[in-house]
Design a protein around this motif. Structure first.
Motif, PDB file in Angstrom:
ATOM      1  N   GLU A 109       0.770  -1.266   0.058  1.00 38.49           N
ATOM      2  CA  GLU A 109       0.102  -0.004  -0.183  1.00 38.49           C
ATOM      3  C   GLU A 109       0.959   1.177  -0.011  1.00 38.49           C
ATOM      4  OE1 GLU A 109      -0.056  -1.190   4.498  1.00 38.49           O
ATOM      5  OE2 GLU A 109       0.237  -2.142   2.551  1.00 38.49           O
ATOM      6  N   GLU A 110       2.081   1.164   0.508  1.00 36.86           N
ATOM      7  CA  GLU A 110       3.076   2.351   0.463  1.00 36.86           C
ATOM      8  C   GLU A 110       3.383   2.384  -0.881  1.00 36.86           C
ATOM      9  OE1 GLU A 110       7.545   3.302   2.288  1.00 36.86           O
ATOM     10  OE2 GLU A 110       6.692   1.194   2.086  1.00 36.86           O
ATOM     11  N   GLY A 111       3.654   1.575  -1.696  1.00 34.97           N
ATOM     12  CA  GLY A 111       3.965   1.423  -3.027  1.00 34.97           C
ATOM     13  C   GLY A 111       2.790   1.932  -3.945  1.00 34.97           C
ATOM     14  N   ILE A 112       1.743   1.714  -3.829  1.00 36.35           N
ATOM     15  CA  ILE A 112       0.498   2.174  -4.389  1.00 36.35           C
ATOM     16  C   ILE A 112       0.599   3.674  -4.364  1.00 36.35           C
ATOM     17  CG2 ILE A 112      -1.853   2.296  -4.703  1.00 36.35           C
ATOM     18  CD1 ILE A 112      -0.637  -0.434  -5.199  1.00 36.35           C
ATOM     19  N   GLY A 113       0.679   4.409  -2.973  1.00 38.65           N
ATOM     20  CA  GLY A 113       0.569   5.625  -2.679  1.00 38.65           C
ATOM     21  C   GLY A 113       1.910   6.311  -3.477  1.00 38.65           C
ATOM     22  N   ILE A 114       2.979   5.670  -3.404  1.00 37.93           N
ATOM     23  CA  ILE A 114       4.202   6.488  -4.090  1.00 37.93           C
ATOM     24  C   ILE A 114       4.163   6.595  -5.683  1.00 37.93           C
ATOM     25  CG2 ILE A 114       6.792   5.920  -4.656  1.00 37.93           C
ATOM     26  CD1 ILE A 114       6.856   4.731  -1.859  1.00 37.93           C
ATOM     27  N   CYS A 115       3.447   5.503  -6.313  1.00 38.56           N
ATOM     28  CA  CYS A 115       3.074   5.427  -7.518  1.00 38.56           C
ATOM     29  C   CYS A 115       1.977   6.438  -7.964  1.00 38.56           C
ATOM     30  CB  CYS A 115       2.730   4.080  -8.092  1.00 38.56           C
ATOM     31  SG  CYS A 115       3.840   2.930  -8.160  1.00 38.56           S
ATOM     32  N   ALA A 116       1.045   6.684  -7.141  1.00 36.51           N
ATOM     33  CA  ALA A 116       0.001   7.597  -7.378  1.00 36.51           C
ATOM     34  C   ALA A 116       0.768   9.091  -7.290  1.00 36.51           C
ATOM     35  CB  ALA A 116      -0.994   7.527  -6.215  1.00 36.51           C
ATOM     36  N   GLY A 117       1.726   9.507  -6.461  1.00 34.87           N
ATOM     37  CA  GLY A 117       2.276  10.597  -6.272  1.00 34.87           C
ATOM     38  C   GLY A 117       3.203  10.866  -7.698  1.00 34.87           C
ATOM     39  N   ALA A 118       3.756   9.740  -8.004  1.00 35.46           N
ATOM     40  CA  ALA A 118       4.617   9.816  -9.249  1.00 35.46           C
ATOM     41  C   ALA A 118       3.786  10.121 -10.354  1.00 35.46           C
ATOM     42  CB  ALA A 118       5.347   8.629  -9.541  1.00 35.46           C
ATOM     43  N   TYR A 119       2.765   9.689 -10.645  1.00 36.21           N
ATOM     44  CA  TYR A 119       1.951   9.699 -11.763  1.00 36.21           C
ATOM     45  C   TYR A 119       1.665  11.367 -11.571  1.00 36.21           C
ATOM     46  CZ  TYR A 119      -2.073  10.154 -14.711  1.00 36.21           C
ATOM     47  OH  TYR A 119      -2.942  10.341 -15.652  1.00 36.21           O
ATOM     48  N   MET A 120       1.228  11.864 -10.680  1.00 35.53           N
ATOM     49  CA  MET A 120       0.535  13.460 -10.287  1.00 35.53           C
ATOM     50  C   MET A 120       1.881  14.409 -10.614  1.00 35.53           C
ATOM     51  SD  MET A 120      -1.806  13.332  -7.199  1.00 35.53           S
ATOM     52  CE  MET A 120      -2.530  11.673  -6.799  1.00 35.53           C
ATOM     53  N   GLY A 121       3.253  13.571 -10.606  1.00 32.68           N
ATOM     54  CA  GLY A 121       4.376  14.479 -10.723  1.00 32.68           C
ATOM     55  C   GLY A 121       4.731  14.040 -12.412  1.00 32.68           C
ATOM     56  N   GLY A 122       4.035  13.607 -13.037  1.00 25.94           N
ATOM     57  CA  GLY A 122       4.080  13.455 -14.676  1.00 25.94           C
ATOM     58  C   GLY A 122       4.845  12.243 -14.858  1.00 25.94           C
ATOM     59  N   LYS A 123       5.104  11.127 -14.239  1.00 27.39           N
ATOM     60  CA  LYS A 123       5.629   9.844 -14.305  1.00 27.39           C
ATOM     61  C   LYS A 123       4.566   8.901 -14.780  1.00 27.39           C
ATOM     62  CE  LYS A 123       9.914  11.008 -13.377  1.00 27.39           C
ATOM     63  NZ  LYS A 123      10.889  11.170 -14.546  1.00 27.39           N
ATOM     64  N   LYS A 124       5.097   7.889 -15.518  1.00 29.47           N
ATOM     65  CA  LYS A 124       4.295   6.968 -15.934  1.00 29.47           C
ATOM     66  C   LYS A 124       4.663   5.686 -14.976  1.00 29.47           C
ATOM     67  CE  LYS A 124       2.607   4.601 -20.063  1.00 29.47           C
ATOM     68  NZ  LYS A 124       2.888   4.630 -21.728  1.00 29.47           N
ATOM     69  N   PRO A 125       4.038   5.159 -14.063  1.00 21.04           N
ATOM     70  CA  PRO A 125       4.441   4.327 -12.928  1.00 21.04           C
ATOM     71  C   PRO A 125       3.872   2.842 -12.971  1.00 21.04           C
ATOM     72  CG  PRO A 125       2.482   5.612 -11.892  1.00 21.04           C
ATOM     73  CD  PRO A 125       2.887   6.114 -13.252  1.00 21.04           C
ATOM     74  N   ALA A 126       4.661   1.924 -12.373  1.00 22.16           N
ATOM     75  CA  ALA A 126       4.164   0.568 -12.253  1.00 22.16           C
ATOM     76  C   ALA A 126       4.775   0.120 -10.871  1.00 22.16           C
ATOM     77  CB  ALA A 126       4.858  -0.186 -13.390  1.00 22.16           C
ATOM     78  N   ILE A 127       4.091  -0.816 -10.293  1.00 21.11           N
ATOM     79  CA  ILE A 127       4.376  -1.499  -9.298  1.00 21.11           C
ATOM     80  C   ILE A 127       4.744  -3.051  -9.426  1.00 21.11           C
ATOM     81  CG2 ILE A 127       2.128  -1.770  -8.410  1.00 21.11           C
ATOM     82  CD1 ILE A 127       3.185  -1.276  -5.391  1.00 21.11           C
ATOM     83  N   MET A 128       5.934  -3.623  -8.890  1.00 22.54           N
ATOM     84  CA  MET A 128       5.954  -4.880  -8.996  1.00 22.54           C
ATOM     85  C   MET A 128       5.883  -5.672  -7.421  1.00 22.54           C
ATOM     86  SD  MET A 128       9.292  -5.038 -11.565  1.00 22.54           S
ATOM     87  CE  MET A 128      10.342  -4.612 -10.376  1.00 22.54           C
ATOM     88  N   MET A 129       5.216  -6.666  -7.384  1.00 18.98           N
ATOM     89  CA  MET A 129       4.907  -7.055  -5.997  1.00 18.98           C
ATOM     90  C   MET A 129       4.440  -8.604  -6.018  1.00 18.98           C
ATOM     91  SD  MET A 129       0.894  -5.996  -5.113  1.00 18.98           S
ATOM     92  CE  MET A 129       0.632  -4.363  -5.251  1.00 18.98           C
ATOM     93  N   GLN A 130       4.456  -9.203  -5.227  1.00 19.74           N
ATOM     94  CA  GLN A 130       3.865 -10.681  -5.187  1.00 19.74           C
ATOM     95  C   GLN A 130       2.422 -10.504  -4.452  1.00 19.74           C
ATOM     96  OE1 GLN A 130       4.383 -14.150  -1.992  1.00 19.74           O
ATOM     97  NE2 GLN A 130       6.313 -13.727  -2.750  1.00 19.74           N
ATOM     98  N   ASN A 131       1.607 -11.671  -5.130  1.00 23.06           N
ATOM     99  CA  ASN A 131       0.088 -11.509  -5.060  1.00 23.06           C
ATOM    100  C   ASN A 131      -0.174 -11.670  -3.481  1.00 23.06           C
ATOM    101  OD1 ASN A 131       0.858 -14.453  -5.277  1.00 23.06           O
ATOM    102  ND2 ASN A 131      -1.094 -14.710  -4.822  1.00 23.06           N
TER     103      ASN A 131
END
Length: 165
Positions: free
Chosen positions: A49-71
């Protein structure tokens, strides 16, 4: 054909330039590839969930994010995906090492492995399950769809995927 290399090529060609990763044995070759690429900002996280939030912030900052995780981390990230990404139409590519399915040697992985596709369905996140020969094309298609529509897309990479070559 190296599964990690194929996923990495697809990530690059999809224009992903920001990736958060949470450790997983199946991602152990892919994470260093991402980390060493100068065109990708890589952030190692301790919780999904920390990673999801970081990716959201990156998107708002103009990045194209992805997250890699185990299910197994899907349970940790459900609230963030629903109340942040889905609510605000923040696109995200979710690359999931899908444990607990065919060939899984650790019985504790099975319950979440069986439920992962259902959890994604409940969250209205399309799940793509490519074989190695179609991984690049499938990942590129899922990324394009997610970012065009402001949604999330999941790539489920089972134990069998990592053993193909």
């Amino acid at each position: 054909m190296d599964p990690s290399q194929e996923v990495f090529k697809a990530i690059k060609e999809s224009g992903i330039d920001f990736i958060v990763s949470i450790p997983c044995a199946n991602l152990q070759k892919l994470i260093p590839m991402v980390d060493s690429d100068p065109d990708i900002i890589h952030v190692a996280a301790t919780r999904e969930e920390e990673g999801i939030g970081i990716c959201a912030g990156a998107y708002m900052g103009g990045k194209k994010p992805a997250i890699m995780m185990q299910n197994s981390g899907m349970g940790n990230s459900i609230n963030a995906l629903a109340s942040l990404n889905r609510l605000y139409n923040i696109p995200l590519l979710i690359i999931i090492s899908h444990r607990g399915v065919e060939g899984e040697p650790i019985c504790a992985q099975v319950p979440m492995g069986e439920k992962t596709p259902h959890l994604l369905e409940v969250l209205d996140i399309p799940a793509y399950k490519p074989h190695l020969v179609q991984a690049k094309k499938t990942i590129e298609k899922a990324t394009e769809k997610a970012f065009e529509e402001g949604k999330q897309a999941a790539i489920l990479l089972s134990i069998g995927f990592w053993r193909e070559s």
